[in-house]
Design a protein around this motif. Sequence first.
Motif, PDB file in Angstrom:
ATOM      1  N   THR A  53      37.809  29.804   9.290  1.00  0.00           N
ATOM      2  CA  THR A  53      37.545  28.689  10.200  1.00  0.00           C
ATOM      3  C   THR A  53      38.691  28.597  11.202  1.00  0.00           C
ATOM      4  O   THR A  53      39.740  29.209  11.031  1.00  0.00           O
ATOM      5  N   TRP A  54      38.468  27.796  12.232  1.00  0.00           N
ATOM      6  CA  TRP A  54      39.479  27.571  13.256  1.00  0.00           C
ATOM      7  C   TRP A  54      40.201  26.245  13.010  1.00  0.00           C
ATOM      8  O   TRP A  54      39.586  25.259  12.616  1.00  0.00           O
ATOM      9  N   GLY A  55      41.492  26.254  13.251  1.00  0.00           N
ATOM     10  CA  GLY A  55      42.279  25.028  13.120  1.00  0.00           C
ATOM     11  C   GLY A  55      43.538  25.172  13.949  1.00  0.00           C
ATOM     12  O   GLY A  55      43.695  26.127  14.716  1.00  0.00           O
ATOM     13  N   VAL A  56      44.452  24.222  13.778  1.00  0.00           N
ATOM     14  CA  VAL A  56      45.724  24.314  14.490  1.00  0.00           C
ATOM     15  C   VAL A  56      46.719  25.067  13.615  1.00  0.00           C
ATOM     16  O   VAL A  56      46.642  25.017  12.389  1.00  0.00           O
ATOM     17  N   PRO A  57      47.673  25.770  14.231  1.00  0.00           N
ATOM     18  CA  PRO A  57      48.735  26.377  13.425  1.00  0.00           C
ATOM     19  C   PRO A  57      49.539  25.291  12.727  1.00  0.00           C
ATOM     20  O   PRO A  57      49.736  24.207  13.277  1.00  0.00           O
ATOM     21  N   GLY A  58      49.978  25.565  11.515  1.00  0.00           N
ATOM     22  CA  GLY A  58      50.748  24.567  10.788  1.00  0.00           C
ATOM     23  C   GLY A  58      50.870  24.953   9.335  1.00  0.00           C
ATOM     24  O   GLY A  58      50.448  26.027   8.932  1.00  0.00           O
TER      25      GLY A  58
END
Length: 157
Positions: A53-58
Amino acid sequence: MSRDGDGWTECTAGHRHWGRYGAAGLLLTAPGGDGAARVLLQHRAAYSHHGDTWGVPGGARGRAEPAEAAALREAAEETGLNPGEVVVASSWVDDHGGWAYTTVLAAAPRLLEVHAEDRESTAVAWVPVPDVELLDLHPGFAASWPVVRDLLPDLRG
Ligand SMILES: [Zn+2]
């Protein structure tokens, strides 16, 4: 020291979360070639938690690590961006009780050069804001996006 938060934990709502002291992600925006805002997203490897899935880096925060520092550190590790080119504007905390995820909102003056730098991410991309909801999103990011989208720094200055 910043790695002492690596590990699984459970919030009071009964979810399993990565990051013993909470987690933080960087929602970075920059103007695209047409001037319209884009955000930096990461496609997560299939084997990772809620993978493919897509998300923010972190990632996980260290025990004594501020959310802002953790978000910038993880984003630099995962995408190769230079934190010195990023200006933090605000943050938004999703508090589950006993565990919290902080989205750190920041702006860059231009689309920084980025690449998938570690095994956890298979791609990174600058996605036009209206296209974000068309992607298959990480459930945590999908839940926060309607809120944090409205908090994005104004690139028109
Ligand atoms: Zn939770």
